[in-house]
Scaffold this active site. Structure first.
Site, short mmCIF file in Angstrom:
data_model
loop_
_atom_site.label_atom_id
_atom_site.label_comp_id
_atom_site.label_asym_id
_atom_site.label_seq_id
_atom_site.Cartn_x
_atom_site.Cartn_y
_atom_site.Cartn_z
N ASP A 427 -33.28 53.93 -25.69
CA ASP A 427 -32.14 53.56 -25.36
C ASP A 427 -31.44 54.65 -24.42
OD1 ASP A 427 -29.26 54.02 -26.11
OD2 ASP A 427 -29.37 52.80 -27.61
N ILE A 455 -27.62 50.61 -26.73
CA ILE A 455 -28.41 49.60 -26.25
C ILE A 455 -29.37 49.10 -26.93
CG2 ILE A 455 -29.97 49.31 -24.37
CD1 ILE A 455 -26.85 49.69 -23.63
N ASP A 456 -29.95 50.09 -27.94
CA ASP A 456 -30.99 49.51 -28.95
C ASP A 456 -30.32 48.68 -29.97
OD1 ASP A 456 -33.40 50.74 -28.82
OD2 ASP A 456 -32.93 52.40 -29.89
N VAL A 457 -28.85 48.70 -30.17
CA VAL A 457 -28.26 47.82 -31.13
C VAL A 457 -27.82 46.63 -30.36
CG1 VAL A 457 -26.11 47.44 -32.41
CG2 VAL A 457 -27.40 49.51 -32.50
#
Length: 598
Positions: A427, A455-457
């Site tokens: 991320d 960004i991961d989510v």
């Protein structure tokens, strides 16, 4: 249901005509993705307020409609735009943990996530209709629902009976070299972390004390590192820092400005959908007779770690799929990550609640054969292993197509093979490399990736969107589909409005003090973006009032604002969310589904 008529198409929404209206923040990302999926959609009228509305017709009988508002679970007066949604749900608080006070994200994160979730709802509704479900389905979403989903891990941890494993205090990367270069550091294990700092001759005590908050920064959105570590990097050159990272097995990445990264990226969709040549020769599953959700009767195999793939599979489960999670022998070690509810990690439950688990050693021949056997009866296989690992294990798309030609094979990657010189696909490294660290903060703040896992989510949301596109494409073509989404695609989706502003002659970054909340006598309030300028001139007055008094005074003058949530543990009792947040049988907090179907 029998096999569909086989058609030659590479996009699931070819032949679909779409109408849309509503504010650009809620409509633009969805329209871009729906067009990339093949839908024909004219530019909608630009309406600054109100909800977003979508109507799709042409792919089968009937039509599918969607409604996305700023407020769906929050009272409308408290969620009128991006700023107020961020404030009321706790997003400003989580993003501001690194700095010690609530801060608004300068990107439209809640709206972008809501837009992607709207696309998911439309695709799921079309898929359910193709499988014999409701002929004219309607999907309802909300930016407030999307925000709560993105915060679900933080909310679950804050409302668990145990304390955090590390202190929640201000601080964290990025670091700064002697020349002024600001950079992110990534080390997934303590050994490369320690070697990196020893190469730079950092104090041993600071190296040991810094690892726990650095390791947990993904979970806590802050990292109170010893000042000696920041002082160490400020005393050495960027070249020396790069040498130390290379010798240690760690990675560093300078913060790239948006203007630089814009020139490197072309115009592309955030995922790829590639149908196989072979026609699917297995039975097409039908919807369960009493199914209320569009993916009921479908099976998803998920071999995911951390956030991206587990969240994508979690969303597919919320849409009705049976999700089978592949875990290593002994189970996922993150099940015990504190804080826990009934001995299970609250954060882990936020992403994996309701999944079935099977322990398989995918490094062994027997385990690989077992996974292939499971894939033979599945509809989707989803993973986010390191590049090349699936092929190394004999579990790549061609390997699994040999046992199931109709499989939707989904890979949620870091960089989607973008460039050879990119850093590790995590991320904060993706934020640093793509300019998110600059876009997320206004012009009067130094660029810095948010320690909230933006960004991961969003990458997980795009992964679910891509899988749904693949399933709908399979329903139309009778062919299995290979799907790839990425954290890079998430970063590009999030920064697209900033780049459009720059291309039109404006500034890529938002102006100074953009979305800054205002202190009151007992807390903070956040005005809507449209009301912010008028509220700024009254900041001294507001500091003398309670938050409720300040809100009453502003609303009496026709200005929109809401109180900023600064205690996630108190959010379940907030009158604005009365009855919205519930608990599972283990006592862990549950956020509402991001959609309602009718």
């Amino acid at each position: 249901m029998g096999h569909p008529v086989v058609i030659r198409t590479t996009r699931p929404l070819e032949g679909v005509h779409l109408e849309a209206s509503g504010p650009p923040a809620l409509t633009a990302p969805a329209l871009g993705h729906l067009r990339a999926l093949g839908a024909a959609a004219p530019e909608p009228p630009r309406t600054p307020g109100g909800p977003a509305r979508f109507a799709a017709a042409g792919n089968g009988p009937g039509r599918v409609t969607a409604h996305t508002a700023w407020a769906d679970v929050l009272p409308r007066a408290h969620a009128v735009d991006e700023a107020t949604v961020q404030a009321a749900t706790g997003m400003m608080h989580v993003h501001g943990r690194r700095d010690g006070a609530p801060r608004g994200l300068a990107v439209d994160y809640a709206a972008t996530c809501a837009s992607v979730l709207t696309v998911q709802g439309l695709l799921a509704a079309m898929l359910g209709r193709a499988r014999g479900g409701t002929r004219n389905p309607h999907v309802t979403a909300g930016a407030d629902r999307a925000a709560l989903l993105t915060l679900s891990q933080y909310l679950a941890a804050a409302n668990a009976p145990e304390a955090e494993a590390v202190e929640l205090s201000p601080g964290g990367p990025p670091f700064t070299a002697a020349c002024g270069t600001r950079f992110e550091l990534e080390a997934l294990d303590p050994a490369p972390w320690a070697r990196f700092w020893r190469e730079l001759r950092a104090p041993e005590e600071a190296v040991r004390a810094g690892w726990p908050p650095f390791q947990f920064r993904y979970a806590t959105a802050c990292a109170p590192l010893p000042e000696e570590l920041h002082r160490t990097t400020r005393g050495v050159s960027w070249a020396r820092i790069r040498q130390a990272a290379s010798a240690a097995g760690a990675e560093v990445c300078p913060l790239h400005p948006l203007t630089d990264t814009a020139a490197e990226r072309g115009s592309r969709a955030p995922w790829t959908l590639t149908p196989r040549e072979e026609t699917w020769d297995g039975p097409a599953p039908g919807t369960a007779p009493d199914a209320a959700l569009p993916l009921a009767g479908l099976t998803v195999l998920e071999a995911g770690r951390r956030i991206q793939a587990p969240l994508a599979a979690h969303l597919l489960g919320l849409l009705g799929a049976d999700v089978v999670r592949i875990e290593p022998p002994g189970g996922d070690p993150l099940r015990g990550m504190p804080p826990c509810c009934s001995d299970v990690s609250a954060r882990w439950l936020a992403l994996n609640r309701g999944k079935r688990a099977v322990q398989i050693d995918i490094k062994s021949r027997a385990g690989q054969a077992e996974l292939r056997e499971l894939a033979a009866g599945a509809d989707v296989f989803l993973h986010n292993w390191a590049p090349g690992k699936a092929e190394q294990f004999g579990l790549g798309p061609d390997h699994l197509a040999a046992v199931n030609t109709g499989l939707v094979y989904a890979y949620t990657s870091g960089w989607a093979g973008w460039q050879a010189d990119v850093p590790m696909g995590t991320d904060f490294m993706v934020q640093a490399r793509t300019g998110v660290g600059e876009a997320a903060r206004p012009a009067d703040e130094a660029p810095a990736p948010s320690l909230m896992t933006l960004i991961d989510v969003l990458g997980g949301l795009l992964g679910a969107e891509a899988v749904l596109g693949g399933l709908l494409l399979r329903a139309r073509t009778g062919r299995g589909v290979r799907v790839e989404s990425s954290l890079l695609g998430a970063a590009e989706t999030l920064t697209a409005p900033a780049l459009h502003r720059a291309a039109a002659g404006g500034g890529a970054r938002r102006p100074a003090a953009f979305r800054s909340p205002f202190a009151t006598a007992d807390g903070w309030i956040a005005p809507s973006d449209d009301s912010a300028a008028a509220v700024r001139g009254r900041s001294a007055e507001l500091r003398q009032l309670t938050s409720q008094q300040a809100l009453d005074a502003l609303r009496a003058d026709g200005l929109a604002a809401t109180a900023v949530t600064t205690d996630l543990g108190a959010l379940p009792h907030d009158p604005r969310l009365a009855g919205v947040l519930t608990r599972d049988p283990l006592g862990s907090l549950v956020v509402p589904s991001p959609w309602r179907f009718a």
